[in-house]
Design a protein around this motif. Structure first.
Motif, PDB file in Angstrom:
ATOM      1  N   LEU A 101       2.707   5.986  -3.109  1.00  0.00           N
ATOM      2  CA  LEU A 101       3.837   6.628  -3.776  1.00  0.00           C
ATOM      3  C   LEU A 101       3.539   6.793  -5.265  1.00  0.00           C
ATOM      4  CD1 LEU A 101       6.641   7.522  -2.684  1.00  0.00           C
ATOM      5  CD2 LEU A 101       7.555   5.437  -3.671  1.00  0.00           C
ATOM      6  N   ASP A 102       2.951   5.778  -5.863  1.00  0.00           N
ATOM      7  CA  ASP A 102       2.598   5.848  -7.279  1.00  0.00           C
ATOM      8  C   ASP A 102       1.579   6.958  -7.518  1.00  0.00           C
ATOM      9  OD1 ASP A 102       2.678   4.794 -10.027  1.00  0.00           O
ATOM     10  OD2 ASP A 102       0.603   4.249  -9.615  1.00  0.00           O
ATOM     11  N   LEU A 139      10.993   6.409   0.961  1.00  0.00           N
ATOM     12  CA  LEU A 139      10.976   6.076  -0.467  1.00  0.00           C
ATOM     13  C   LEU A 139      10.818   7.325  -1.322  1.00  0.00           C
ATOM     14  CD1 LEU A 139       8.848   2.815  -0.437  1.00  0.00           C
ATOM     15  CD2 LEU A 139      11.316   3.020  -0.735  1.00  0.00           C
ATOM     16  N   ALA A 140      10.008   8.273  -0.859  1.00  0.00           N
ATOM     17  CA  ALA A 140       9.834   9.538  -1.600  1.00  0.00           C
ATOM     18  C   ALA A 140      11.152  10.289  -1.652  1.00  0.00           C
ATOM     19  CB  ALA A 140       8.753  10.381  -0.939  1.00  0.00           C
ATOM     20  N   GLU A 141      11.893  10.268  -0.547  1.00  0.00           N
ATOM     21  CA  GLU A 141      13.198  10.944  -0.493  1.00  0.00           C
ATOM     22  C   GLU A 141      14.189  10.259  -1.440  1.00  0.00           C
ATOM     23  OE1 GLU A 141      16.584  11.686   2.843  1.00  0.00           O
ATOM     24  OE2 GLU A 141      14.501  12.025   3.477  1.00  0.00           O
ATOM     25  N   LEU A 142      14.160   8.938  -1.454  1.00  0.00           N
ATOM     26  CA  LEU A 142      15.024   8.156  -2.338  1.00  0.00           C
ATOM     27  C   LEU A 142      14.776   8.545  -3.797  1.00  0.00           C
ATOM     28  CD1 LEU A 142      16.963   5.554  -2.233  1.00  0.00           C
ATOM     29  CD2 LEU A 142      14.917   4.322  -2.926  1.00  0.00           C
ATOM     30  N   VAL A 143      13.506   8.618  -4.175  1.00  0.00           N
ATOM     31  CA  VAL A 143      13.134   8.991  -5.548  1.00  0.00           C
ATOM     32  C   VAL A 143      13.574  10.435  -5.836  1.00  0.00           C
ATOM     33  CG1 VAL A 143      11.179   9.456  -7.080  1.00  0.00           C
ATOM     34  CG2 VAL A 143      11.259   7.327  -5.752  1.00  0.00           C
ATOM     35  N   PRO A 165       0.809  -1.224   0.000  1.00  0.00           N
ATOM     36  CA  PRO A 165       0.000   0.000   0.000  1.00  0.00           C
ATOM     37  C   PRO A 165       0.843   1.275   0.000  1.00  0.00           C
ATOM     38  CG  PRO A 165      -0.255  -1.184   2.083  1.00  0.00           C
ATOM     39  CD  PRO A 165       0.565  -2.044   1.169  1.00  0.00           C
ATOM     40  N   VAL A 166       2.036   1.200   0.560  1.00  0.00           N
ATOM     41  CA  VAL A 166       2.960   2.347   0.539  1.00  0.00           C
ATOM     42  C   VAL A 166       3.346   2.652  -0.907  1.00  0.00           C
ATOM     43  CG1 VAL A 166       5.244   3.164   1.257  1.00  0.00           C
ATOM     44  CG2 VAL A 166       3.822   1.879   2.867  1.00  0.00           C
TER      45      VAL A 166
END
Length: 104
Positions: free
Chosen positions: A42-43, A96-100, A37-38
């Motif tokens: 994110l998508d 994950l948002a920071e990674l992207v 779901p995360v």
């Protein structure tokens, strides 16, 4: 953009262009179920910046082996087909948002 399921046959095509977050997972994996779901969120939020591709390691062992996936979930961030980052285990959406963002 919707999350795509990739196979050994389609992985290279799915990941060779732009920024792609590949999620190596399996249906029996608890943390993989937690991160699903995360990845959906994110998508929804970053779909124009990153394509999310899921790879079932049980059904696509060739690709998992090629990328050295030993633990799941393993998330590999690729840019134009090249690995730019990799994280293992459950990650909160913010991480994950920071990674992207680092590679967008």
């Amino acid at each position: 953009m919707a999350i795509t399921n990739a196979t050994d046959q389609t992985f290279t095509t799915e990941t060779n262009e732009g920024l792609v977050l590949a999620d190596f997972w399996a249906p029996w994996c608890g943390p993989c179920k937690m991160i699903a779901p995360v990845l959906e969120e994110l998508d929804a939020e970053l779909g124009e910046k990153v394509k999310i591709v899921k790879v079932d390691v049980d059904e696509n062992q060739e690709t998992a082996g090629k990328y050295g996936v030993m633990s799941i979930p393993t998330l590999i961030l690729m840019k134009d087909g090249e690995i730019v980052d990799k994280v293992i285990g459950y990650q909160p959406k913010e991480a994950l948002a920071e990674l992207v963002s680092k590679h967008a």
